[in-house]
Design a protein around this motif. Structure first.
Motif, PDB file in Angstrom:
ATOM      1  N   LEU A   1       3.280  26.934 -15.782  1.00 11.15           N
ATOM      2  CA  LEU A   1       3.089  28.297 -15.409  1.00 11.15           C
ATOM      3  C   LEU A   1       4.278  29.217 -15.343  1.00 11.15           C
ATOM      4  CD1 LEU A   1       0.699  27.256 -12.168  1.00 11.15           C
ATOM      5  CD2 LEU A   1       0.058  28.210 -14.478  1.00 11.15           C
ATOM      6  N   LYS A   2       5.325  28.772 -14.996  1.00  6.18           N
ATOM      7  CA  LYS A   2       6.442  29.638 -15.329  1.00  6.18           C
ATOM      8  C   LYS A   2       6.799  30.216 -16.622  1.00  6.18           C
ATOM      9  CE  LYS A   2      11.309  29.991 -13.646  1.00  6.18           C
ATOM     10  NZ  LYS A   2      12.473  29.230 -12.979  1.00  6.18           N
ATOM     11  N   SER A   3       6.596  29.159 -17.593  1.00  4.04           N
ATOM     12  CA  SER A   3       6.708  29.488 -18.901  1.00  4.04           C
ATOM     13  C   SER A   3       5.728  30.546 -19.426  1.00  4.04           C
ATOM     14  CB  SER A   3       6.881  28.420 -19.869  1.00  4.04           C
ATOM     15  OG  SER A   3       6.769  28.678 -21.186  1.00  4.04           O
ATOM     16  N   ASP A   4       4.580  30.456 -18.931  1.00  3.93           N
ATOM     17  CA  ASP A   4       3.317  31.319 -19.246  1.00  3.93           C
ATOM     18  C   ASP A   4       3.476  32.773 -18.698  1.00  3.93           C
ATOM     19  OD1 ASP A   4       2.193  29.316 -20.622  1.00  3.93           O
ATOM     20  OD2 ASP A   4       0.876  28.618 -19.085  1.00  3.93           O
ATOM     21  N   LEU A   5       4.027  32.620 -17.222  1.00  8.56           N
ATOM     22  CA  LEU A   5       4.408  33.773 -16.830  1.00  8.56           C
ATOM     23  C   LEU A   5       5.450  34.801 -17.356  1.00  8.56           C
ATOM     24  CD1 LEU A   5       3.789  35.936 -14.472  1.00  8.56           C
ATOM     25  CD2 LEU A   5       5.410  34.680 -13.059  1.00  8.56           C
ATOM     26  N   GLU A   6       6.575  33.944 -17.878  1.00  8.89           N
ATOM     27  CA  GLU A   6       7.763  34.748 -18.636  1.00  8.89           C
ATOM     28  C   GLU A   6       7.096  35.301 -19.839  1.00  8.89           C
ATOM     29  OE1 GLU A   6      10.797  31.667 -19.060  1.00  8.89           O
ATOM     30  OE2 GLU A   6      11.358  31.962 -16.777  1.00  8.89           O
TER      31      GLU A   6
ATOM     32  N   VAL B   1       0.863  -1.217  -0.093  1.00 11.93           N
ATOM     33  CA  VAL B   1      -0.108  -0.022   0.135  1.00 11.93           C
ATOM     34  C   VAL B   1       0.829   1.293  -0.083  1.00 11.93           C
ATOM     35  CG1 VAL B   1      -1.555   1.247   1.287  1.00 11.93           C
ATOM     36  CG2 VAL B   1      -1.961  -1.263   1.145  1.00 11.93           C
ATOM     37  N   GLU B   2       1.983   1.224   0.987  1.00 10.64           N
ATOM     38  CA  GLU B   2       2.643   2.232   0.977  1.00 10.64           C
ATOM     39  C   GLU B   2       3.554   2.626  -0.297  1.00 10.64           C
ATOM     40  OE1 GLU B   2       3.249   4.662   3.199  1.00 10.64           O
ATOM     41  OE2 GLU B   2       1.758   3.684   4.574  1.00 10.64           O
ATOM     42  N   ARG B   3       3.883   1.293  -0.932  1.00 10.78           N
ATOM     43  CA  ARG B   3       4.523   1.653  -2.295  1.00 10.78           C
ATOM     44  C   ARG B   3       3.653   2.224  -3.298  1.00 10.78           C
ATOM     45  NH1 ARG B   3       7.118  -3.763  -4.469  1.00 10.78           N
ATOM     46  NH2 ARG B   3       5.001  -4.299  -4.457  1.00 10.78           N
ATOM     47  N   SER B   4       2.388   1.785  -3.313  1.00 17.12           N
ATOM     48  CA  SER B   4       1.387   2.226  -4.289  1.00 17.12           C
ATOM     49  C   SER B   4       1.388   3.823  -3.997  1.00 17.12           C
ATOM     50  CB  SER B   4       0.287   1.614  -4.155  1.00 17.12           C
ATOM     51  OG  SER B   4       0.444  -0.083  -4.676  1.00 17.12           O
ATOM     52  N   ALA B   5       1.298   4.036  -2.892  1.00 19.51           N
ATOM     53  CA  ALA B   5       0.878   5.476  -2.195  1.00 19.51           C
ATOM     54  C   ALA B   5       2.285   6.261  -2.755  1.00 19.51           C
ATOM     55  CB  ALA B   5       0.632   5.795  -0.832  1.00 19.51           C
ATOM     56  N   HIS B   6       3.166   5.672  -2.704  1.00 21.08           N
ATOM     57  CA  HIS B   6       4.571   6.410  -3.066  1.00 21.08           C
ATOM     58  C   HIS B   6       4.541   6.699  -4.515  1.00 21.08           C
ATOM     59  CE1 HIS B   6       8.643   7.587  -3.032  1.00 21.08           C
ATOM     60  NE2 HIS B   6       8.938   6.706  -3.994  1.00 21.08           N
ATOM     61  N   VAL B   7       3.807   5.709  -5.320  1.00 22.17           N
ATOM     62  CA  VAL B   7       4.215   5.910  -6.589  1.00 22.17           C
ATOM     63  C   VAL B   7       3.201   6.891  -7.132  1.00 22.17           C
ATOM     64  CG1 VAL B   7       3.526   4.618  -8.915  1.00 22.17           C
ATOM     65  CG2 VAL B   7       4.841   3.355  -7.155  1.00 22.17           C
ATOM     66  N   VAL B   8       1.979   7.080  -6.540  1.00 22.61           N
ATOM     67  CA  VAL B   8       0.829   7.973  -6.867  1.00 22.61           C
ATOM     68  C   VAL B   8       1.569   9.419  -6.359  1.00 22.61           C
ATOM     69  CG1 VAL B   8      -1.493   8.872  -6.347  1.00 22.61           C
ATOM     70  CG2 VAL B   8      -1.025   6.206  -6.735  1.00 22.61           C
ATOM     71  N   ALA B   9       2.040   9.442  -5.470  1.00 23.15           N
ATOM     72  CA  ALA B   9       2.607  10.700  -4.807  1.00 23.15           C
ATOM     73  C   ALA B   9       3.621  11.338  -5.798  1.00 23.15           C
ATOM     74  CB  ALA B   9       3.177  10.639  -3.288  1.00 23.15           C
ATOM     75  N   ALA B  10       4.670  10.336  -6.241  1.00 19.48           N
ATOM     76  CA  ALA B  10       5.454  10.736  -7.052  1.00 19.48           C
ATOM     77  C   ALA B  10       4.946  11.191  -8.440  1.00 19.48           C
ATOM     78  CB  ALA B  10       6.671   9.322  -7.416  1.00 19.48           C
ATOM     79  N   ALA B  11       3.882  10.532  -9.082  1.00 19.89           N
ATOM     80  CA  ALA B  11       3.367  10.750 -10.311  1.00 19.89           C
ATOM     81  C   ALA B  11       2.843  12.263  -9.923  1.00 19.89           C
ATOM     82  CB  ALA B  11       2.053   9.822 -10.391  1.00 19.89           C
ATOM     83  N   ARG B  12       1.894  12.604  -8.818  1.00 23.79           N
ATOM     84  CA  ARG B  12       1.518  13.707  -8.586  1.00 23.79           C
ATOM     85  C   ARG B  12       2.379  15.007  -8.407  1.00 23.79           C
ATOM     86  NH1 ARG B  12      -3.166  12.290  -3.961  1.00 23.79           N
ATOM     87  NH2 ARG B  12      -4.385  11.064  -5.335  1.00 23.79           N
ATOM     88  N   LEU B  13       3.492  14.553  -7.667  1.00 15.93           N
ATOM     89  CA  LEU B  13       4.588  15.304  -7.747  1.00 15.93           C
ATOM     90  C   LEU B  13       5.173  15.951  -8.996  1.00 15.93           C
ATOM     91  CD1 LEU B  13       6.629  17.099  -5.941  1.00 15.93           C
ATOM     92  CD2 LEU B  13       8.074  15.137  -5.986  1.00 15.93           C
ATOM     93  N   GLU B  14       5.472  14.794  -9.776  1.00 16.26           N
ATOM     94  CA  GLU B  14       5.979  14.984 -11.277  1.00 16.26           C
ATOM     95  C   GLU B  14       5.079  15.849 -11.801  1.00 16.26           C
ATOM     96  OE1 GLU B  14       8.682  14.827 -14.035  1.00 16.26           O
ATOM     97  OE2 GLU B  14       8.673  14.262 -12.233  1.00 16.26           O
ATOM     98  N   GLU B  15       3.727  15.731 -11.822  1.00 18.80           N
ATOM     99  CA  GLU B  15       2.485  16.500 -12.527  1.00 18.80           C
ATOM    100  C   GLU B  15       2.506  17.929 -11.821  1.00 18.80           C
ATOM    101  OE1 GLU B  15      -2.276  16.365 -13.308  1.00 18.80           O
ATOM    102  OE2 GLU B  15      -1.122  14.872 -12.232  1.00 18.80           O
ATOM    103  N   ALA B  16       2.612  17.968 -10.779  1.00 20.72           N
ATOM    104  CA  ALA B  16       2.870  19.351 -10.026  1.00 20.72           C
ATOM    105  C   ALA B  16       3.903  20.016 -10.524  1.00 20.72           C
ATOM    106  CB  ALA B  16       2.935  19.336  -8.605  1.00 20.72           C
ATOM    107  N   LEU B  17       5.323  19.333 -10.749  1.00 19.11           N
ATOM    108  CA  LEU B  17       6.451  20.107 -11.147  1.00 19.11           C
ATOM    109  C   LEU B  17       6.345  20.696 -12.672  1.00 19.11           C
ATOM    110  CD1 LEU B  17       9.181  17.814  -9.597  1.00 19.11           C
ATOM    111  CD2 LEU B  17       8.727  20.156  -9.060  1.00 19.11           C
TER     112      LEU B  17
END
Length: 329
Positions: free
Chosen positions: A165-170, A143-159
């Motif tokens: 957004l940074k490119s649009d702001l520039e 379960v933790e590994r699945s949550a870690h994978v999901v969190a990593a994917a969300r982090l990648e998406e947020a990045l």
């Protein structure tokens, strides 16, 4: 070099000890013989004990020689009987002790077996409990590994969103800077045109002033100058009207550009205030230009009134078209 002992010597020593009323042991046999190691005496003593029962069953095996005196024979017989009784008691004691030891060993073995069974049962329970904990830990780990994978994917998406957004702001900032530059250029051009109009109006006023001075010196010359001034005034009015029309168009364009800038740069209030200040300065220049136009119109009106005076009207040539020029004005 010490001489080794034989089985016959060991047996004779055991018989002698038995006749003396002592129980044959390894140490007693060695003391009796004066030599021999325990490892050598021990198997021979065991053999003597194994054959002791058969020898006891055969009384002649311990019979004294025939030449032995009767008292000695009686004593030997008595000793033999005592030895037999002692041997029987020792054998009974040994048997009882062995039986007790065997029983104790059996009970101990049973107890150890019970303890071992209990330990085995406890170990099996502990193993089952550990297996259950292991399965639960594995499930939690999955379960933790699945949550870690999901969190990593969300982090990648947020990045990625942050990068976008940074490119649009520039890009928006670059567009804002470009629009600000274009707005500054429009304002500068408007100011330059207003300054030019003001300069031209000042030149026209100066020209009218010179015409008025010349009119005072010579009536004919003034009339001619007036006609020329009137024509020049008409031309100046046309140019001024064209300039005003152009300025109005520029102002309309500036207003449209300002609205576009407001739509694109809502967060640039300070810049918009600067543009508004620049437009206010342009309006002030326009107001000054309008004031100068009013002054020119007053001058023309005064000149027209002078032209309508009785003395001046008779001196005017018939071909002079002051009224037409006034009407045109």
């Amino acid at each position: 070099m010490a001489r080794g002992i034989t089985e016959d010597e060991v047996w004779k020593a055991c018989d002698a000890l038995l006749l003396e009323g002592a129980r044959p042991t390894i140490e007693r046999v060695r003391q009796k013989l004066g030599r021999g190691s325990p490892n050598t005496v021990s198997p021979m003593l065991e053999t003597w004990f194994k054959h002791l029962g058969t020898r006891i069953a055969d009384p002649g095996a311990f019979t004294a020689p025939a030449s032995m005196p009767d008292p000695v024979h009686q004593a030997a017989k008595h000793l033999w009987e005592a030895a037999q009784a002692e041997a029987r008691r020792d054998l009974a004691d040994q048997l009882n002790e062995g039986l007790a030891n065997a029983t104790a060993n059996i009970e101990a073995e049973k107890e150890r077996a019970t303890i071992a069974d209990a330990a085995a049962f406890a170990a099996s329970l502990k193993a089952a409990h550990l297996q259950a904990e292991l399965d639960e830990l594995r499930l939690k780990f999955d379960v933790e590994r699945s949550a870690h994978v999901v969190a990593a994917a969300r982090l990648e998406e947020a990045l990625q969103r942050h990068t976008d957004l940074k490119s649009d702001l520039e890009k928006a900032w670059q567009a804002t800077e470009a629009e600000r530059g274009r707005g500054a250029q429009v304002v500068a051009a408007a100011e330059e045109r207003a300054t030019g109009a003001e300069r031209r109006a000042a030149m026209e006023i100066e020209r009218e002033r010179m015409l008025r001075i010349k009119f005072e010196k010579s009536n004919e010359s003034i009339i001619k100058r007036f006609e020329e001034a009137l024509k020049a005034h008409v031309s100046a009015n046309e140019q001024l009207g064209a300039a005003q029309l152009r300025f109005t168009q520029l102002r309309t364009q500036a207003d449209q550009r300002e609205q576009e800038l407001q739509a694109v740069t809502q967060q640039c209030g300070t810049r918009i205030k600067e543009l508004e200040a620049a437009l206010s300065m342009a309006n002030m220049a326009l107001a000054r230009s309008s004031a100068q136009d009013a002054l020119v119109e007053q001058l023309v009106a005064k000149l027209g009134a002078t032209n309508r005076a009785p003395g001046l009207r008779s001196a005017m040539p018939k071909s002079a078209p002051p009224k037409k020029g006034k009407t045109a004005g």
